[in-house]
Every structure is written in structure tokens, then in C-alpha cells.
Design an enzyme around this catalytic site. Structure first.
Site, short mmCIF file in Angstrom:
data_model
loop_
_atom_site.label_atom_id
_atom_site.label_comp_id
_atom_site.label_asym_id
_atom_site.label_seq_id
_atom_site.Cartn_x
_atom_site.Cartn_y
_atom_site.Cartn_z
N ASP A 41 -3.57 41.44 14.92
CA ASP A 41 -4.68 42.46 16.01
C ASP A 41 -5.68 42.18 16.43
O ASP A 41 -6.01 40.40 15.49
CB ASP A 41 -5.60 43.14 14.98
CG ASP A 41 -4.96 43.39 13.48
OD1 ASP A 41 -3.81 43.59 13.90
OD2 ASP A 41 -5.70 44.04 12.50
N GLN A 57 -6.08 37.59 14.60
CA GLN A 57 -5.07 37.45 13.60
C GLN A 57 -4.01 36.54 13.85
O GLN A 57 -3.29 36.90 15.04
CB GLN A 57 -4.49 39.00 13.11
CG GLN A 57 -5.67 39.47 12.66
CD GLN A 57 -6.01 39.26 11.28
OE1 GLN A 57 -5.41 39.42 9.96
NE2 GLN A 57 -7.35 38.33 11.42
N GLU A 223 -6.85 51.33 9.20
CA GLU A 223 -6.93 50.44 9.18
C GLU A 223 -8.22 49.97 10.53
O GLU A 223 -8.23 50.84 11.28
CB GLU A 223 -6.06 49.72 9.76
CG GLU A 223 -4.28 50.04 8.21
CD GLU A 223 -3.68 49.04 8.20
OE1 GLU A 223 -3.50 47.60 7.60
OE2 GLU A 223 -2.95 48.51 9.60
C1 FRU Z 1 -3.60 45.45 10.86
C2 FRU Z 1 -4.16 45.08 9.53
C3 FRU Z 1 -5.33 45.09 9.08
C4 FRU Z 1 -5.41 43.55 8.57
C5 FRU Z 1 -4.99 42.26 9.35
C6 FRU Z 1 -4.00 41.37 8.35
O1 FRU Z 1 -2.98 45.25 11.86
O2 FRU Z 1 -2.75 45.44 8.30
O3 FRU Z 1 -5.58 46.34 7.84
O4 FRU Z 1 -6.65 43.42 8.16
O5 FRU Z 1 -3.56 43.14 10.05
O6 FRU Z 1 -3.13 40.72 9.56
#
Ligand code: FRU
Length: 501
Positions: A41, A57, A223
Site C-alpha cells: 500500500d 508498505q 481496509e
Molecule cells: C492492505 C493491508 C492493510 C495493512 C497493510 C499491511 O493491503 O492489508 O490493511 O495495513 O496491508 O501491509
């Protein structure tokens, strides 16, 4: 996606370890991708002092999902990115999951010093030990701040600032300043709905309301929400983006949106149709940049949890979509929708376009010679006063191809990557994906942006968007258009785009 990691057996498709950075096979030439290792993300999108920040991420240890960090990249124009040192590392409270960054101009948090406003990151701490034990309170919200334009970050000593009330999926805070109430509003994904919280100082949070238990799609967990106001015909509407995994319109991960009103406490919406910001398989967890005034710019993660850990790249895994400018539109037939189109800054990459006018199309018309496709990445636009059942194929001499088209009988756009090259790493990958046509105009208006390993389709002035990644052994630079009925396309424009790296 948390847990359930898959270790793929993939073909390395002539990947040479000596390939220079950003020139490896499948490396996007128009899109941000991490120089090395894993990304998912986009996080903390914020514009500050002339710089667009993109946190993401990131697992710097491998090309599969792992202990999450916040990677960081910056850009002056949304197109050319420079990767920066990692912004946030996991700590004793857990991995650093998704979240946002706000500019606290009034220093409500007190993190500012000597008149310098802090940038404040609000993110989820995910405690893997608690998860392993089977607890349900292993995700909570925390803060970090930066006083040097986002280069270095200090975590708040009293983290977490929002404890978990006993909801296993309690994450991805997205915070905005709500001017009329002079307070911060956090939108948080809480399992099958979002929960709104408010705060005066970013440190202490009060629950305001919940939204969505009985609205929208529910094929998976909610999410990465994002709430923001937009204007249409002089009126203000509130847009709420909510990603969902699985349960997307074409399987796996996708992002739905709601248009309604927000009064500082509660979000209201009347509509009943589920709307998706992108109907393709590869646009997930997208949010918009903070602090860009009325202009709303969206960025998504260009992958899908079904196969994100398996795609056949070696140095890095997964990229972002093109940044897209959002607008509210009211197509004939009623309803309000989001339209998304690549930001105009992409035009800075354009080389000399080739324009063909009045192009006759029959069952299979080869335009490769006339267009002389030589670039790996390019933009193709088609305009015509009529819209027929038709398809376009982008192919290489190995017979690998991406196809897209309009299916008149079902009134749908589609992308087909069944024959797109390396597809055997997951059986859900080589498929045909459909999207309803939302516009009801008689005209054809289509923009396609091709990169080394992705296709983004923007139909009807961005009303229907589809994104799909693919992994060919050679660039897809041959172009065919075919139709069942004789047709003339008013204008076909092919624009080679220069690499951003
Ligand atoms: C969405 C997610 C989020 C979480 C992150 C973990 O793709 O699952 O909900 O914060 O990725 O990497």
C-alpha cells in the site's frame, strides 16, 4: 492481507543480476516501484513545501510480504521519484502498517518546535506476537512526527494513542482536518465497516460513529479508507474510499467508493449501487494526497493479494498505479460518479505523437506499421463519434498479447491477459476482466497507458477505469484493432512516453 503468504515457484525470465537499477525485465518505466524488495500500500501521501511524499508498505528484507516498514519516496511533479531512506522501522509495539501523514500547521499536537509545524504520521502498529497468540487486540494506532520535511521521524513516546477495543481488524487510519468543527477526523477500517473518531490534538481520540455495516460490498475485510470533500456544480460532496479484500468485482482486492455527506460526526449516503474506483484486478489500497487544496490526486497499489507475492520479478515486487486526478461527474442518466485520469504532469514524458485521422477498421486491422510502435511505454487515445463492438491487441513477435475492448451486447469494457506471457505463477492470473460501461454517450473516448508490465484503461473520460499488470518476454509494441462491423475511428493518437528513471 495478513498471513497466508505463498512462496511461489516463478520463472526468472532472463533476469540478469547485473541489470542496472530500474532497467531490469518487467521494471515499470512510468510508475513508482521500490528500487529493491517488497512494496504494498501507498501510505502517508502528503504534499508539503513543494514536495509530494509517497510512503509505502515495505519489507526491505525480501521480495515477499514481511515485517512492515514505511518506505519513502519524494517527487516534485508526481512523475519522477527519488527513493529516500526508510521512514519508520518496526519496534516493540509491532510492525508499521498503513496510515497517513498530516501537516499540523497549528501545532495542535505540540510536536512542533521553534515555530516549525510538525508533519505527523498516524499509522497502525501490528503486533505479530499478539496475532500468533490468537488475541483480537493486536492492532492499534500510533503517531510519529517529523520536523525536517519528512526526512527523519520520531515516534511518540506514549504510543499507542488509540487502543484496540477487541476488533481483530482495526487499522489503516486516515486523518483529515475538519475545518467547521476545528478538529481532526480519523476514518479507521474496523473489520466490516469504518469507524470515525475525532480529536483536538491527534493524541486523544473520541469515537463518533460507524458507517457501512449494511452498505457497499462485503465479500472481504474493509481496509485503507479515505474520506475527503469534493465539489460538483458549486455543491460539496464527501467521498469515502474503502478497499476490500477479497470481494472485488473481478476477484480479490479492489476499492469501492461512496458519495454522500459528512457532518463532522456521521457519514450519510443514499445510493445503493456499489461503485468501484477501478474495475481491473490491480488497483488496491489507494488513497489521495493530503494538502493539495481542491485538487484530489489518487494513487493505488498496482497489484492484488491473490498473487502479489508471486509475480515474476526478482529485484523488487510490485509498483504503484499512475497518479490520477479525481473529479466528480454526473453522467447522463443520473447518479454521481468519480472519474479518474492520469495527472497532466505525465505529459512531460511525451515524445512526438503520431496522429491518424479517419482510420478504417475491419475484422483485424494492423496499425503497427503506420504507428511504428517502438517504445516500451506509450499512451494510445481513440476518439470517435460512434462506438462499436471492438477490440485492441498489443502484442509481440512471440505471440504474447494484452487485449482490451468493448463488448456491445453486454455493454461492458474488458481487459484480457490470458495470453500475456508469464502467467503460470497463479491460476487466477491469466483471465479476462469485465467492467460495466457507466457512460451512455454514443461516442468513443478511450485512453490507454502502457508500461513495461502494466496497462491502464481510462474509458469515457475516466468514468470506467481498469488496471492490469502483465509480464511479457518482450515489449508489446504491435497494435491491432478489430471490429465485427465496418467502422471508421475519427482519431487514433499514439504518444511514446520517455522513461521516468
Ligand atoms: C492492505 C493491508 C492493510 C495493512 C497493510 C499491511 O493491503 O492489508 O490493511 O495495513 O496491508 O501491509
Amino acid at each position: 492481507m495478513i498471513g497466508g503468504l505463498m512462496f511461489a515457484s516463478f520463472s526468472l525470465a532472463a533476469q540478469s543480476p547485473a541489470a542496472p537499477a530500474y532497467r531490469e525485465p518487467f521494471r515499470p518505466q512510468l510508475h513508482f516501484s521500490p528500487r529493491e524488495k517488497w512494496a504494498n500500500d501507498p501510505n502517508g501521501l502528503v504534499y508539503y513545501n513543494g514536495v509530494y511524499h509517497l510512503f509505502f508498505q515495505h519489507y526491505p528484507g525480501d521480495i515477499i510480504w514481511g515485517p512492515m516498514h514505511w518506505g519513502h519516496a519524494t517527487s516534485k511533479d508526481l512523475i519522477h521519484w527519488r527513493q529516500q531512506p526508510i521512514a519508520l522501522y518496526p519496534d516493540s509495539l509491532g510492525y508499521i502498517f498503513s496510515g497517513c501523514v498530516v501537516v499540523d500547521s497549528a501545532n495542535t499536537s505540540g510536536f512542533g518546535q521553534k515555530g516549525k509545524a510538525p508533519m505527523v504520521a498516524i499509522f497502525t502498529h501490528h503486533d505479530p506476537a499478539g496475532e500468533k497468540k490468537g488475541n483480537n487486540d493486536y492492532q492499534y494506532q500510533s503517531l510519529a512526527y517529523s520536523l525536517d520535511n519528512g526526512h527523519t521521524w520520531t515516534k511518540y513516546r506514549q504510543n499507542p494513542v488509540l487502543k484496540n477495543p477487541g476488533i481483530a481488524d482495526f487499522r489503516d487510519p486516515n486523518v483529515m482536518w475538519y475545518k467547521p468543527g476545528k478538529k481532526w477526523v480519523m476514518t479507521l477500517a474496523t473489520k466490516d465497516r469504518v469507524t470515525f473518531y475525532s480529536s483536538r490534538d491527534l493524541k486523544s481520540w473520541t469515537k463518533e460513529s460507524e458507517f457501512g455495516e449494511d452498505q457497499g460490498a462485503h465479500g472481504g475485510v474493509w481496509e485503507c479508507p479515505n474520506l475527503f470533500p469534493m465539489q460538483l456544480d458549486g455543491a460539496t460532496y464527501w467521498v469515502l474510499l474503502v478497499s476490500i479484500n477479497p470481494g472485488g468485482p473481478n476477484g480479490g482486492s479492489a476499492t469501492q467508493y461512496f458519495i454522500g455527506q459528512f457532518d463532522g460526526k456521521k457519514f450519510y449516503t443514499g445510493g445503493s449501487t456499489t461503485k468501484w474506483i477501478d474495475y481491473g484486478p490491480d488497483d488496491y489500497a489507494g488513497i489521495t494526497w493530503n494538502n493539495t487544496g481542491k485538487r484530489k490526486i489518487f494513487l493505488g497499489w498496482m497489484s492484488n493479494w491473490i498473487y502479489a507475492n508471486q509475480v515474476p520479478t526478482a529485484a523488487w515486487r510490485n509498483a504503484m498505479t499512475l497518479p490520477r486526478q479525481l473529479r466528480l461527474v454526473r453522467p447522463v442518466g443520473g447518479g454521481i460518479y468519480l472519474s479518474s485520469l492520469p495527472v497532466q504532469e505525465l505529459n512531460s514524458q511525451a515524445a512526438k505523437p503520431v496522429m491518424l485521422n479517419g482510420v478504417p477498421i475491419d475484422t483485424l486491422t494492423d496499425l503497427s506499421g503506420r504507428i511504428g510502435l517502438s517504445a516500451t511505454q506509450y499512451k494510445l487515445t481513440l476518439h470517435s463519434d460512434t462506438l462499436k463492438d471492438f477490440f485492441i491487441t498489443f502484442s509481440n513477435l512471440q505471440g504474447q498479447q494484452m487485449a482490451l475492448g468493448y463488448d456491445k451486447a453486454s455493454n461492458r469494457w474488458y481487459i484480457d491477459r490470458g495470453l500475456s506471457g508469464n502467467t503460470d505463477f497463479n491460476k487466477e492470473f491469466p483471465k479476462k476482466f469485465f467492467s460495466p460501461r457507466i457512460a451512455d454517450s454514443k461516442a468513443l473516448d478511450l485512453t490507454v497507458v502502457m508500461d513495461a508490465a502494466s496497462l491502464e484503461l481510462f474509458a469515457d473520460d475516466g468514468l470506467t477505469v481498469m488496471t492490469a499488470v502483465f509480464f511479457p518476454d518482450a515489449p508489446l509494441n504491435r497494435l491491432h484493432i478489430g471490429t465485427k462491423e465496418p467502422w471508421k475511428i475519427r482519431r487514433v493518437t499514439y504518444t511514446p512516453l520517455r522513461s521516468i528513471w
